[in-house]
Design a protein around this motif. Structure first.
Motif, short mmCIF file in Angstrom:
data_model
loop_
_atom_site.label_atom_id
_atom_site.label_comp_id
_atom_site.label_asym_id
_atom_site.label_seq_id
_atom_site.Cartn_x
_atom_site.Cartn_y
_atom_site.Cartn_z
N TRP A 1 0.94 -1.28 0.02
CA TRP A 1 0.07 -0.03 -0.11
C TRP A 1 0.91 1.25 -0.01
CZ3 TRP A 1 -0.06 -3.79 3.89
CH2 TRP A 1 0.83 -3.36 5.03
N TYR A 2 0.09 2.49 -0.07
CA TYR A 2 0.96 3.65 0.01
C TYR A 2 1.57 3.77 1.40
CZ TYR A 2 2.62 8.54 -0.53
OH TYR A 2 3.12 9.48 -0.76
N PRO A 3 2.64 3.99 1.55
CA PRO A 3 3.50 3.98 2.87
C PRO A 3 2.98 4.86 4.01
CG PRO A 3 5.09 4.94 1.39
CD PRO A 3 3.96 4.59 0.52
N GLY A 4 2.72 4.38 4.96
CA GLY A 4 1.95 5.33 6.18
C GLY A 4 0.51 5.12 5.86
N ASP A 5 -0.06 4.75 4.98
CA ASP A 5 -1.64 4.76 5.09
C ASP A 5 -2.20 3.82 5.71
OD1 ASP A 5 -1.78 7.13 3.29
OD2 ASP A 5 -2.62 6.06 1.94
N PHE A 6 -1.86 2.55 5.82
CA PHE A 6 -2.57 1.50 6.56
C PHE A 6 -2.45 1.80 8.06
CE2 PHE A 6 -1.68 -2.55 9.27
CZ PHE A 6 -2.93 -3.07 9.05
N GLU A 7 -1.11 2.34 8.44
CA GLU A 7 -1.05 2.67 9.74
C GLU A 7 -2.11 3.86 10.20
OE1 GLU A 7 2.76 0.88 8.16
OE2 GLU A 7 1.25 2.41 7.52
N ILE A 8 -2.13 4.69 9.23
CA ILE A 8 -3.25 5.71 9.64
C ILE A 8 -4.75 5.30 9.78
CG2 ILE A 8 -4.19 8.06 8.63
CD1 ILE A 8 -1.41 8.59 7.59
N LEU B 1 -5.51 2.13 10.31
CA LEU B 1 -5.64 1.28 11.58
C LEU B 1 -5.63 2.07 12.71
CD1 LEU B 1 -5.53 -1.68 12.33
CD2 LEU B 1 -3.23 -1.55 12.76
N GLY B 2 -4.86 3.10 12.97
CA GLY B 2 -4.97 4.08 14.15
C GLY B 2 -6.37 4.73 14.11
N ASN B 3 -6.80 5.08 13.14
CA ASN B 3 -8.07 5.72 13.28
C ASN B 3 -9.12 4.66 13.81
OD1 ASN B 3 -7.14 7.97 12.03
ND2 ASN B 3 -8.01 7.83 10.04
N ASN B 4 -9.15 3.59 13.38
CA ASN B 4 -10.11 2.43 13.71
C ASN B 4 -9.91 2.19 15.33
OD1 ASN B 4 -11.64 2.12 11.58
ND2 ASN B 4 -10.21 0.74 10.63
N LEU C 1 -7.47 13.89 13.09
CA LEU C 1 -7.27 12.69 12.41
C LEU C 1 -7.19 12.60 10.96
CD1 LEU C 1 -9.44 9.97 14.71
CD2 LEU C 1 -7.01 10.59 14.90
N ASP C 2 -6.23 12.09 10.28
CA ASP C 2 -6.12 12.08 8.84
C ASP C 2 -6.47 10.90 8.26
OD1 ASP C 2 -4.81 15.04 8.58
OD2 ASP C 2 -3.06 13.94 9.23
N SER C 3 -6.63 10.86 6.93
CA SER C 3 -7.16 9.55 6.52
C SER C 3 -6.14 9.13 5.23
CB SER C 3 -8.64 9.96 5.71
OG SER C 3 -8.96 8.72 5.34
N HIS C 4 -6.24 8.13 5.12
CA HIS C 4 -5.47 7.37 3.77
C HIS C 4 -5.97 8.05 2.60
CE1 HIS C 4 -9.28 4.79 3.73
NE2 HIS C 4 -8.81 4.84 2.42
N TYR C 5 -4.92 8.08 1.57
CA TYR C 5 -5.11 8.36 0.27
C TYR C 5 -6.10 7.45 -0.50
CZ TYR C 5 -1.32 11.64 0.74
OH TYR C 5 -0.49 12.81 1.29
N ASN C 6 -7.17 7.84 -1.26
CA ASN C 6 -8.16 6.79 -1.61
C ASN C 6 -7.81 6.28 -2.98
OD1 ASN C 6 -9.06 8.97 -2.85
ND2 ASN C 6 -10.63 9.45 -1.51
N LEU C 7 -6.89 6.83 -3.84
CA LEU C 7 -6.55 6.50 -5.07
C LEU C 7 -5.08 6.55 -5.54
CD1 LEU C 7 -7.52 6.02 -8.02
CD2 LEU C 7 -7.23 8.44 -8.69
N ILE C 8 -4.39 5.26 -5.62
CA ILE C 8 -3.18 4.97 -5.35
C ILE C 8 -2.59 4.32 -6.82
CG2 ILE C 8 -1.01 3.79 -4.40
CD1 ILE C 8 -2.31 5.98 -2.61
N PHE D 1 -8.70 2.54 -6.44
CA PHE D 1 -9.54 3.40 -5.66
C PHE D 1 -9.99 2.62 -4.58
CE2 PHE D 1 -13.70 4.94 -4.63
CZ PHE D 1 -13.39 6.25 -4.27
N CYS D 2 -10.09 3.15 -3.31
CA CYS D 2 -10.82 2.56 -2.18
C CYS D 2 -11.02 3.46 -1.06
CB CYS D 2 -10.14 1.26 -1.65
SG CYS D 2 -11.18 0.00 -0.60
N GLN D 3 -12.21 3.77 -0.84
CA GLN D 3 -12.70 4.92 0.16
C GLN D 3 -12.72 4.28 1.59
OE1 GLN D 3 -13.33 8.13 -0.77
NE2 GLN D 3 -13.23 8.63 1.25
#
Length: 720
Positions: free
Chosen positions: A28-35, A37-40, A58-65, A117-119
């Protein structure tokens, strides 16, 4: 009912060299899974059934990679595709129709690309062929700055920033990142008291997980009151966490609570025709093993070490969290201490980087991490230490831009004196301490600021940003100069606590003084002055939280006062054990009595009885008693300076990226086994020491050293 996806099949040993060749993994895009998962995780907090979200951004992951990698194949290859989200797939820019699950990559040189793409989840891919596999070498971006002109020609140049893909240990295509859960195992209470309409259970020690009601039937209400203490579980009006169920069942069934809770005691109350056969729990945990160890001649110290290790394990979850009962959030100051303990017990690098990334989030920066000024600086310092212990340059190269933007935010908030003080929206925390002033330019904040700038200089050098490396170094030197010019008091023989309106106060606290010692910002006369006038001075306000006791005792260890520290560990952490603690607390004040120990924040049971910062003896005993620490990144060189601290013998292991360093020391004998890199054993002896395995060098009167090589065993006979 299985509540957690087993990680036994997917959790594999991760090393700094990465995955085995041709091992496919989810990326995945680096750091996005961590963000994500942290939000959840951080939004699972409840207080007596009320949802309590974090109070910071709280930030979100990028939805188009966009994912791609170039391959050179000797022959055509069938490749399976697994994707989280909508996607297209291309070879050399030519798209396949639909959503293919399998493609053929021709022989020769070809670029394989997927755009996803995944929201609701993190866009992620798993690509599995013989040679075409997804791993951390793929390149990813969240914005493709290419364009096509009116002739259909693609642009000749690109402004796209490509990074190496992020990954962890998701090696099964059927277990994508979005399905991640911690492991669970069922445990029973050690004691149960059953009365009409109630069950009181004792699970024997502090624990964490899901309560499971077995053989539940009937109609009525079930309310579960959780307690870290028996008093809390019985305090149905004031206990911190509860669960409530409406039951209408004609046949028996088992029911597992939706959310995890922290507890030792559980008080189950039910009415109407409800009946319950029994109650158990599903203990939830991250399956990471201990690599470090410690034993000594004092059984109380051994017990303290074991309880500290258990405390750290309970707070090592998806991330390093502060405490398992109340917040269950990722606090940077708490996490920083967990990183240090981790290096001496678990050496689990992914837990460190997951936590660092979840804390940092995305740009733009609009506030300090957790809104706390000092917690932003702990984030920087955590990266400094991470590099020293692991040597992981890739992490720094990937996330240096986020370090820069966060530091730019800090630099923008300096006052006219070039120093930092709390502005609107800033929480200057330092410690929980009655009457501790946070007004003005606090010396402690300037000291952490200087270390953070040193971190930026180090990271800039690693990424070859030479101009900024020089800039950060100069800024760090300037702040250090101002620290000692503005705050050092010859009359107090210490750094004073703060300046208000440009005038130094006369108040002396322990914080900046003790950090200045183990940051090695002081010459020896100043270190000795602070030891006598601050650290050993009963007139300076005492510290009552394990959070800052951690650093106070580290400073004393750095000054060679291990014998004093041994007594303090036994009194302080041993004091909690004497009160029945099975994990270490958020705060301990020996002057309190009975249930007073459970109160905090104006609430009867507000205190956490399992707090990550309570586990600091792990770090102190590993670094300052076994005496093992890196002197170059990743333990390329390291020192071993065992200190008994009044004990008769010590024995343990310290993990490194390339094996464990084993140390045994008594008053007459030292035994060590080296790990990767070159170690230097240094010790004092009243007699000329002897070793058959290596030459011993005299450093100065009574001080000796010898070289320790990887995998070799050494024995030294000496006299302490």
């Amino acid at each position: 009912m299985k509540r957690a996806l087993s990680l036994i099949a997917i959790l594999v040993s991760i090393t700094l060299t990465g995955f085995a060749q041709n091992q496919a993994t989810w990326i995945w895009y680096p750091g996005d899974f961590e963000i994500w998962l942290g939000n959840n995780m951080q939004n699972r907090r409840t207080e007596r059934g009320t949802f309590l979200p974090p109070f910071w951004k709280l930030d979100s992951h990028y939805n188009l990679i966009d994912f791609h990698k170039d391959f050179d194949l000797a022959q055509p290859e069938e490749v399976d595709l697994f994707v989280e989200g909508k996607y297209n797939v291309k070879i050399d820019g030519k798209a396949f129709s639909g959503y293919p699950k399998r493609i053929t990559v021709p022989a020769g040189k070809h670029k394989v690309s997927l755009k996803v793409f995944c929201q609701d989840r993190v866009p992620a891919i798993y690509v599995r062929g013989k040679n075409v596999v997804s791993d951390g070498s793929w390149l990813v971006t969240f914005e493709d700055k290419e364009w096509i002109d009116e002739t259909g020609k693609a642009s000749d140049q690109s402004g796209t920033t490509w990074l190496k893909a992020g990954s962890w240990n998701f090696n099964d295509p059927q277990q994508p990142p979005s399905k991640f859960k911690l492991n669970t195992k069922e445990l029973s209470a050690v004691n149960a008291t059953k009365k009409a309409g109630s069950l009181l259970l004792d699970f024997g020690r502090e624990t964490f997980g899901f309560i499971k009601l077995k053989g539940l039937t009937g109609k009525g209400q079930v309310t579960i009151y959780y307690g870290e203490s028996r008093e809390e579980a019985l305090a149905t009006e004031t206990c911190e966490t509860t669960d409530h169920l409406e039951i209408d069942l004609t046949q028996k069934r088992d029911s597992i609570m939706e959310l995890t809770k922290a507890f030792r005691y559980v008080n189950v109350q039910f009415d109407g025709s409800v009946s319950i056969d029994s109650v158990s729990m599903l203990y939830e945990y991250l399956p990471v093993a201990d690599r470090g160890s410690f034993r000594c001649s004092d059984e109380q110290i051994n017990k303290i070490y074991d309880v500290a290790a258990y405390t750290l394990h309970l707070n090592t979850r998806e991330f390093f969290i502060d405490g398992i009962k109340r917040d269950r959030w990722i606090w940077s100051g708490d996490a920083y201490q967990s990183y240090l303990m981790n290096y001496y017990l678990l050496f689990d690098s992914p837990s460190v980087t997951r936590t660092l990334l979840a804390l940092r989030g995305k740009d733009p920066v609009t506030s300090h991490i957790n809104t706390i000024m000092d917690y932003t600086f702990y984030w920087f310092i955590g990266i400094y230490d991470y590099y020293q212990y692991t040597g992981d340059k890739t992490f720094i190269q990937q996330f240096y831009p986020r370090m820069q933007s966060l530091m730019n935010y800090c630099l923008s908030r300096r006052n006219k004196n070039g120093l930092l003080e709390g502005l609107a929206g800033d929480w200057v925390f330092i410690d929980w301490a009655d009457g501790l002033s946070k007004k003005g330019e606090v010396s402690f904040e300037q000291l952490l600021f200087a270390r953070s700038l040193e971190t930026m200089a180090l990271c800039a050098t690693i990424v070859n940003d030479t101009p900024n490396a020089a800039t950060y170094s100069q800024l760090a030197a300037d702040v250090k100069t101002k620290l000692f010019t503005n705050y050092w008091s010859d009359s107090k023989q210490a750094l004073v606590h703060s300046r208000v309106d440009g005038v130094p106060t006369q108040n002396v606290t322990r914080y900046a003084n003790m950090f200045a010692i183990f940051f090695n910002y002081l010459d020896d006369p100043k270190k000795q002055a602070i030891k006598q006038h601050v650290l050993l001075n009963p007139e300076v306000p005492k510290i009552t939280t394990p959070y800052m006791r951690f650093y106070e005792l580290e400073a004393l260890c750095a000054l060679g006062e291990q014998s004093y520290v041994t007594k303090e560990i036994k009194d302080y952490w041993g004091g909690m054990l004497n009160l029945g603690a099975t994990s270490f607390w958020e705060e301990y004040n020996p002057a309190k009595k009975g249930a007073e120990h459970y109160a905090m924040y104006g609430r009867e049971f507000g205190k956490s009885l399992c707090h990550a910062w309570g586990a600091s003896p792990i770090y102190l005993l590993g670094k300052y008693y076994l005496g093992v620490k890196p002197t170059a990144p990743a333990y390329a060189t390291y020192s071993i300076e065992p200190q008994l601290g009044g004990l008769q013998w010590i024995d343990g292991k310290v993990p490194t990226p390339d094996g464990d360093v084993s140390v045994y020391c008594s008053t007459k004998e030292i035994k060590v086994t080296g790990a990767g890199g070159i170690g230097t054993l240094r010790f004092k002896s009243k007699i000329k020491p002897v070793s058959k395995q290596a030459a011993i060098r005299l450093v100065s009167s009574g001080l000796y050293e010898m070289t320790v090589e990887k995998g070799k065993n050494y024995q030294v006979n000496y006299q302490l």
